[in-house]
Design a protein around this motif. Sequence first.
Motif, PDB file in Angstrom:
ATOM      1  N   ILE A  75       7.655   0.597 -17.022  1.00 33.66           N
ATOM      2  CA  ILE A  75       6.279   0.338 -17.498  1.00 33.66           C
ATOM      3  C   ILE A  75       6.022  -1.172 -17.583  1.00 33.66           C
ATOM      4  O   ILE A  75       4.924  -1.654 -17.276  1.00 33.66           O
ATOM      5  N   MET A  76       7.066  -1.917 -17.958  1.00 31.84           N
ATOM      6  CA  MET A  76       6.895  -3.366 -18.151  1.00 31.84           C
ATOM      7  C   MET A  76       6.758  -4.121 -16.834  1.00 31.84           C
ATOM      8  O   MET A  76       6.293  -5.257 -16.813  1.00 31.84           O
ATOM      9  N   GLY A 128       5.602  -5.486 -13.255  1.00 29.60           N
ATOM     10  CA  GLY A 128       4.429  -5.679 -12.392  1.00 29.60           C
ATOM     11  C   GLY A 128       3.166  -5.047 -12.945  1.00 29.60           C
ATOM     12  O   GLY A 128       2.812  -5.235 -14.104  1.00 29.60           O
ATOM     13  N   ASP A 129       2.490  -4.256 -12.080  1.00 32.71           N
ATOM     14  CA  ASP A 129       1.240  -3.606 -12.491  1.00 32.71           C
ATOM     15  C   ASP A 129       1.471  -2.186 -13.001  1.00 32.71           C
ATOM     16  O   ASP A 129       0.518  -1.413 -13.159  1.00 32.71           O
ATOM     17  N   GLY A 184       2.183  -1.121 -15.872  1.00 32.27           N
ATOM     18  CA  GLY A 184       1.539  -0.867 -17.156  1.00 32.27           C
ATOM     19  C   GLY A 184       0.135  -0.301 -16.950  1.00 32.27           C
ATOM     20  O   GLY A 184      -0.307   0.590 -17.665  1.00 32.27           O
ATOM     21  N   LYS A 185      -0.531  -0.843 -15.945  1.00 30.28           N
ATOM     22  CA  LYS A 185      -1.901  -0.402 -15.644  1.00 30.28           C
ATOM     23  C   LYS A 185      -1.898   1.058 -15.177  1.00 30.28           C
ATOM     24  O   LYS A 185      -2.695   1.885 -15.646  1.00 30.28           O
TER      25      LYS A 185
END
Lengths: 530, 74
Positions: free
Chosen positions: B13-14, B16-17, B19-20
């Motif tokens: 989750i942490m 790059g992208d 998390g989005k």
Amino acid sequence: MKAGSKNAHRQEHARIGGKPRLVLCAPNTPKRPDNLNRLYTLALLYLKNAARQAGWECDLVDAYFSGLPRQETAARILARGAPRLVGFCLHSSSMLEEALGIIQILERQLGRTVPVVVGGHYATHQARQLLEAHDRIHYVIEGEGEGALRALLTALGQGRIRDAIPGLRWRDENGEIRGDLPRSLATDLDELGNIDFDWIEEDIGPADWSMVASRGCCGRCSFCAVGPLWGASGRWRGHSPEWFVARVEELVRSHGATRIIVVDDNFLGGPAPDQRAAAIAALMRQAKIHVPFSVMVRADTVCAYPRAFGELKEVGLHHVLLGLESGDDAILAKLTKGTTRQQGEEATAILDGMDITVTAGTIIFHPWMTRESIRADLEFLNRLMERNPRCYFLGLNELDILCGTPIASEYAGDTWRREWKAADPAVQEIYDRWRLIQATVLFPAMRLAPPEAGLERRRAYAFWQLESLGLALERGATMAREDLFSATQASMSKFLLAQAGRETLERFLEIGTSSRETPDPIDAHERCFL
Amino acid sequence: MPGKSLEQALDWIMKGDNGKAFRKDFEVVLKHVKGLSEADIKILKKVHQKGMPEVEKHIEIEVSGQRSYGWEQN
């Protein structure tokens, strides 16, 4: 007993053995979870001496130290009846708010006005405003309190104030604000007497003891409120080494202290730091005292006098707080810090090499911050901790521009804390995001898994902050707030899993998700002067 | 090792992208990280829940309390 006779009874108690009685109080105020200090208010101990010298009885209520709510604080103030005068230490606007609440309760219970005197950092720089805005406050002491309090109590003991008192402002019978004599300072701190630790009767652990050996600082940092409180920037006055070591001995032998926090703004701020350190160490050896203690000093002092710290280490020095502030020399110059990044690195390495732990004080966020300055600070702190395994920092702090400090004169208004924004709105947005991360991720985690747990936990929190602010800095421009928070929550979840285990992580994730929970109402930043 | 898959999921989750993507669709993490237990999934769901809606509740809140550099350590 009827209310009237109850009051009369209480007033009678205000004069014990014919002496009028003063109660001094440090009001309680919330602490941030990265504030690890548990310090009683040493000012109360000094002021109690001043009251005794004026022929008054004096009781102390340290609601800040004991974490007392208002009602309990008021009850303790009235525990021996109605005092003739009540005094409050006001170091911040939230302490003022708390004090006003306590005064209201006192007035309600006594059915009359309570004469009130206030002092402390906040009161010093807001004296006139306090008297103009609050008719519940009658006297304000500016700066060093002992002399003005002694003179005020002597005058009140004789009926009323007849002549102006240096450092005191007050409202006279006609409602006029009076008093503009310049403050006076004690020329010999030892003459203020031997502070008496016996009043602290409750809930103090052997590692909770604190002491003070000096007042002021030789530095001239533009943001610092210490110089203006004690009369002038760059002025330092010390207790004699004999006085200091005698108090340390008393704490160790009579009170069983196993650790002492020496809260001086600059422990070695005098003209000959090496001689002072050597004298203190020699007296402690002579008295056969070895007790772990911590101090705050300047980095340039450590660089210039490394042996002084070797001497102190031998008698117990185990921790030093260095106000390094920044790894960017241009910012250090703006803050008129008088030290460089290189000195900060050298000082930390010297102390770390002696097995002395170091807290690095930081000021990352300020009106001049840029992406480059923040990046330089993060790199500086990262390198400092990687090179020095006993070094850490507690928080990435912002600059408080407080009334009375040299830097405040550059900002309009006469409020206690001047508002500022970064010149670059994009950098201000990074700071705003960081504050949200603090409020919603970092501090809730710190409450569940406190940094007090040990050096490794503190360093882990410090590294987490560097990484998370780094993420906000480097990817903030292209990342939506929502996505930054998803990543930061995941990062803190991983941190807690490693540091405190699954159960603590589950508790952390519960915070705020229950409809019953509402966040605490939170006011602006407050620096701790206690 | 217990917790290892959860750690991997949090790492994912942490990065790059991700998390989005995770914020938009919880299931996406399950497609990328295998071997998650029921307890792990429960924790990840809470991480998902504590995204922006949670932050918005705090949007007006500032950080408070008596702050200190910290004189002391244990």
